[in-house]
Scaffold this motif. Structure first.
Motif: not given
Length: 230
Positions: A59-70
């Motif tokens: 859940p800590l990164t669920r609302d963040l874009p994938a690394p290096g992705g748009a």
């Protein structure tokens, strides 16, 4: 027969130090990009370092874009009430979704930032103090009730201008104090009813405008020293 690790880890699997470090790295990137502020970063960082399973880390990164992705399309942050945005903040949920009680017994409690005020919140301060900051909060319902019990302690409630506030609490050798007035209620703004008892203690309602957005602070040093720098 080869024992292959699942491409997507199972939630119940134990997380490694490397898994936790990857999550912290993404959180650092999110701060630098302005996606989360320093308060959120510190809260998520604490959870990341104490997480034991993938289910706690995810859940800590669920609302963040994938690394290096748009960047993924995201909803705009809740703007100031004056622009008529109240309907978008009623009935939703925040990052820091609160339970139905906040208790401080010879200690403190705090609810602030992007959290959700439940339909009824029981706030208790016994030989302690509590802070409820509603300026950036969402509201579970159009009318919410905050029932305060302050016994030899204090509770401070901060609301933004335009919110309708109804203070009904009773003070016995204590006080329910509403020094500021929120002014005329904004169309569609929530209604906050403050009730309860103050015995040798106090409940104070303040009116303050929302805080301006904070610029992310530069992060220095290695991840191993991150906690010390904060």
């Amino acid at each position: 027969m080869t024992d292959e690790r699942p491409e997507k880890p199972l939630p119940e699997l134990r997380a490694s130090d490397a898994d936790r470090e990857r999550v912290v790295e993404r959180l650092r990137d999110a701060v630098a990009e302005g996606r989360i502020d320093m308060d959120e970063f510190e809260e998520r960082l604490e959870v990341a370092y104490t997480s034991k399973t993938y289910a706690e880390l995810e859940p800590l990164t669920r609302d963040l874009p994938a690394p290096g992705g748009a960047p993924m399309p995201v909803a705009a942050a809740a703007p100031a009430p004056a622009d008529g945005s109240w309907p978008s903040r009623i009935g939703g949920s925040g990052v820091q979704a609160a339970g139905s009680a906040a208790v401080a017994v010879m200690s403190t409690f705090q609810r602030k930032g992007n959290w959700t005020v439940p339909a009824r919140l029981d706030a208790v301060a016994f030989w302690g103090s509590g802070e409820l900051d509603l300026r950036e909060a969402n509201f579970a319902e159009r009318e919410v009730v905050i029932n305060c019990v302050a016994i030899m302690g204090g509770i401070e409630i901060t609301v933004p201008p335009g919110v309708e506030v109804d203070v009904r609490g009773f003070g016995f050798m204590g006080a329910f104090d509403q020094r500021d007035t929120p002014g005329p209620a904004d169309p569609g703004a929530p209604r906050v009813v403050v009730t309860g008892l103050a015995f040798w203690g106090g409940v104070e309602v303040k009116v303050k405008p929302p805080k301006p957005p904070k610029s992310p602070k530069p992060l220095k040093g290695s991840r191993a020293n991150l906690r010390k720098e904060l």
